[in-house]
Write a protein that holds these residues in place. Structure first.
Motif, PDB file in Angstrom:
ATOM      1  N   SER A  85       0.840  -1.207   0.000  1.00 39.85           N
ATOM      2  CA  SER A  85       0.000   0.000   0.000  1.00 39.85           C
ATOM      3  C   SER A  85       0.877   1.259   0.000  1.00 39.85           C
ATOM      4  CB  SER A  85      -0.949  -0.014   1.188  1.00 39.85           C
ATOM      5  OG  SER A  85      -0.238  -0.028   2.389  1.00 39.85           O
ATOM      6  N   LYS A  86       1.946   1.241   0.800  1.00 37.74           N
ATOM      7  CA  LYS A  86       2.837   2.421   0.844  1.00 37.74           C
ATOM      8  C   LYS A  86       3.511   2.623  -0.510  1.00 37.74           C
ATOM      9  CE  LYS A  86       3.924   3.875   5.390  1.00 37.74           C
ATOM     10  NZ  LYS A  86       4.127   2.878   6.436  1.00 37.74           N
ATOM     11  N   ARG A  97       2.365   1.789  -3.441  1.00 40.99           N
ATOM     12  CA  ARG A  97       1.424   2.266  -4.464  1.00 40.99           C
ATOM     13  C   ARG A  97       1.152   3.763  -4.369  1.00 40.99           C
ATOM     14  NH1 ARG A  97      -2.816  -2.755  -4.546  1.00 40.99           N
ATOM     15  NH2 ARG A  97      -1.555  -4.131  -5.853  1.00 40.99           N
ATOM     16  N   ARG A  98       1.448   4.333  -3.217  1.00 46.70           N
ATOM     17  CA  ARG A  98       1.242   5.773  -3.074  1.00 46.70           C
ATOM     18  C   ARG A  98       2.203   6.574  -3.940  1.00 46.70           C
ATOM     19  NH1 ARG A  98       0.266   5.936   3.473  1.00 46.70           N
ATOM     20  NH2 ARG A  98      -1.400   4.392   3.408  1.00 46.70           N
TER      21      ARG A  98
END
Lengths: 304, 251
Positions: free
Chosen positions: B93-94, B96-97
């Motif tokens: 998730s980090k 993909r930021r």
């Protein structure tokens, strides 16, 4: 630690999802209400029964008769030995005269009494009445007392004790089985509610994943949803149970007070609910969170 | 490569560091048919790259690999300084930021306004509300939708919806913007508007990777074009789709 705005967001989303899947939410809450309601009814039964058994236990005694021609000193010695036993709550002496008086009062009519004249047919029936603090120890105690010198006969009430314990066990088992089945149904329904929630929000969730939402952020609203379902599912039956318990308690004390004297009354509602409230909430929230947890990871993995 | 300057006239740093690097990457789906075979790509910071090819050529798989939606069967992929196969699940998730993504079908949330759709990208990564209130209008101004903040997606044209999607992709300042057929559902006029925006975004320093089969646009823009056919890179040069196609038409 998540930000406060995230926590608020999760709660809002959870509530929104509850509303969106109204049908499933209502079904889950209804099942859980039914489950906890039945559990509550059995809990009433069980707690009052064990209360009654406790009461009965103190009234269940062992009667000890002595051999003929025993001296008073010997009787006192036997009494002392019995009192020393740990399972004995207290012990009372019933003289032959008292025993005869009692028998006359409870079992004979005046004609029958007159026929005995001045004789005491229970002349050799002085006895100790021994009361136990723990009924299950009765058998051991009886064996011990029988072995004492000067003891002729010991009458126990094992059957009463056994019957009470049996009823207690049956009700416990029934409660466990029925509650277990209902909990399984409730968990299943909550899982279904959550997976419906996941599929209706599929697009949103896959976008969230793509733009870097953490697992916590994605999952939190669903846990809020499960938690709320659990809480509603606990509050509703508790309200119902509270009303019903009062009705039953009033009914019992009115109807049976005259028959059984003051002995027949239910446990106070404060006493019962002090335990039932936390139990219901623990089960409700437990079901909600478990149902969510069981289904969420599986459903989210399907997204990508 | 010549040094490039941004809007403020400052030299762009690390212009030569690859932000995307595919080393001998192959991808086979479960059915066993290879989607990509031994792919090598190097994209540098600040580049604007088209990936072209017919449907089923494997170009969408490239995007999926970059997003770590799928794993390569073999080979290594580095994006924005991370080796993707070493990235732990909870760090995805980090990661993909750092990427902004737009799709052919826009993927906006229909039940939220334009403002909320863009703000959503910030909400999701736990941006403070105050910053959201500042960044979202700024981004919507950039894509020319300040007037439509309170509209819902269904009230917008396709071009406008794609611009909302762009604003959402850019609001978190990604290092790379991935666009998967961004003009696939748009008429030529709207398509060009989106491409101009992408060019503007690229000019401001974001690396832009566009997967498309819009030949007209690719030819016109004269950017680097990577052509994928049957899972193989058949051409990688500056120029147009036509150029690439002509040169390899016999493959």
């Amino acid at each position: 630690m998540p930000r406060i705005s995230t926590v608020i967001y999760s709660i809002k989303q959870g509530i929104k999802s509850l509303k969106r899947n109204r049908m499933f939410s209502v079904a889950s809450i209804a099942t859980m209400t039914a489950c906890l309601f039945l559990f509550g009814i059995f809990y009433f039964l069980l707690s009052n029964l064990s209360h009654a058994i406790k009461n009965a236990e103190t009234n269940v005694g062992v009667t000890v008769f002595f051999e003929e021609g025993i001296s008073d000193a010997q009787i006192i010695a036997i009494g002392e030995e019995i009192t020393l036993r740990a399972e004995v709550a207290y012990i009372t002496f019933v003289s032959a005269e008292e025993a005869w008086e009692r028998y006359k009062e409870t079992s004979l009519n005046p004609e029958q009494i007159a026929s005995f004249g001045e004789d005491n047919p229970l002349e050799n029936s002085a006895s100790y009445e021994v009361y136990l603090s723990d009924v299950s120890m009765q058998e051991v105690l009886v064996r011990y007392i029988t072995s004492l010198e000067g003891v002729r006969q010991v009458n126990d009430s094992q059957e009463v004790a056994n019957a009470l314990n049996m009823v207690n066990r049956i009700v416990s088992i029934m409660t466990t089985i029925i509650t277990g089945i209902l909990i399984a149904v409730a968990v299943f329904l909550i899982s279904t509610t959550i997976s419906t929630g996941v599929s209706t929000r599929k697009q949103e969730l896959s976008i969230m994943k793509l733009i870097g939402a953490t697992d916590f952020f994605i999952k939190a609203p669903f846990f809020v949803e499960g938690l709320l379902l659990g809480m509603f599912g606990a509050i509703l039956p508790l309200l119902g149970l509270y009303g019903i318990y009062h009705k039953i308690a009033d009914f019992v004390s009115e109807k049976y007070a005259s028959v059984f004297g003051t002995g027949m009354s239910l446990l106070g509602s404060a006493h019962v609910f002090a335990r039932l409230i936390p139990i219901c909430f623990a089960i409700g929230i437990g079901i909600g969170v478990l149902g969510t947890w069981l289904t969420l990871n599986r459903q989210l993995k399907k997204l990508n | 490569m010549a040094a490039r300057y941004d809007l403020e006239g400052q030299l762009k740093k690390d212009i030569d560091a690859p932000v995307i690097l595919f080393e001998n990457v192959s991808k086979e789906y479960q059915q066993g048919t290879p989607a990509l075979k031994n792919i090598n790509i190097e994209i540098r910071k600040g580049e604007f790259v088209f990936i072209v090819g017919s449907s089923g050529s494997g170009k969408s798989t490239l995007i999926k690999l970059m997003l770590k939606e799928v794993k390569p069967t073999s080979g290594k992929i580095y994006v924005a300084g991370k080796q993707l196969s070493r990235l732990k699940r909870w760090n995805v998730s980090k990661y993909r930021r750092k990427l902004g993504v737009v799709f052919q079908d826009f993927r906006l949330l229909p039940d939220r306004t334009v403002f909320e759709n863009v703000a959503f990208a910030q909400r999701v990564i736990e941006t403070p509300t105050r910053k959201i209130q500042k960044d979202t209008p700024r981004m919507l101004a950039l894509v020319g939708l300040s007037e439509k903040m309170k509209s819902y997606p269904k009230e917008l044209s396709g071009g406008e919806q794609q611009r909302v999607a762009l604003a959402r992709a850019l609001v978190n300042n990604p290092v790379i913007l991935l666009a998967d057929e961004p003009t696939g559902n748009l008429d030529p006029k709207n398509s060009w508007e989106i491409m101009r925006l992408l060019e503007e975004i690229n000019r401001r320093g974001t690396t832009v990777v566009v997967v498309t089969h819009n030949r007209e646009i690719v030819d016109e823009m004269q950017k680097r074009v990577i052509t994928v056919r049957n899972g193989i890179i058949v051409s990688d040069q500056k120029g147009g789709y036509a150029y690439a196609k002509n040169q390899y038409s016999n493959i």
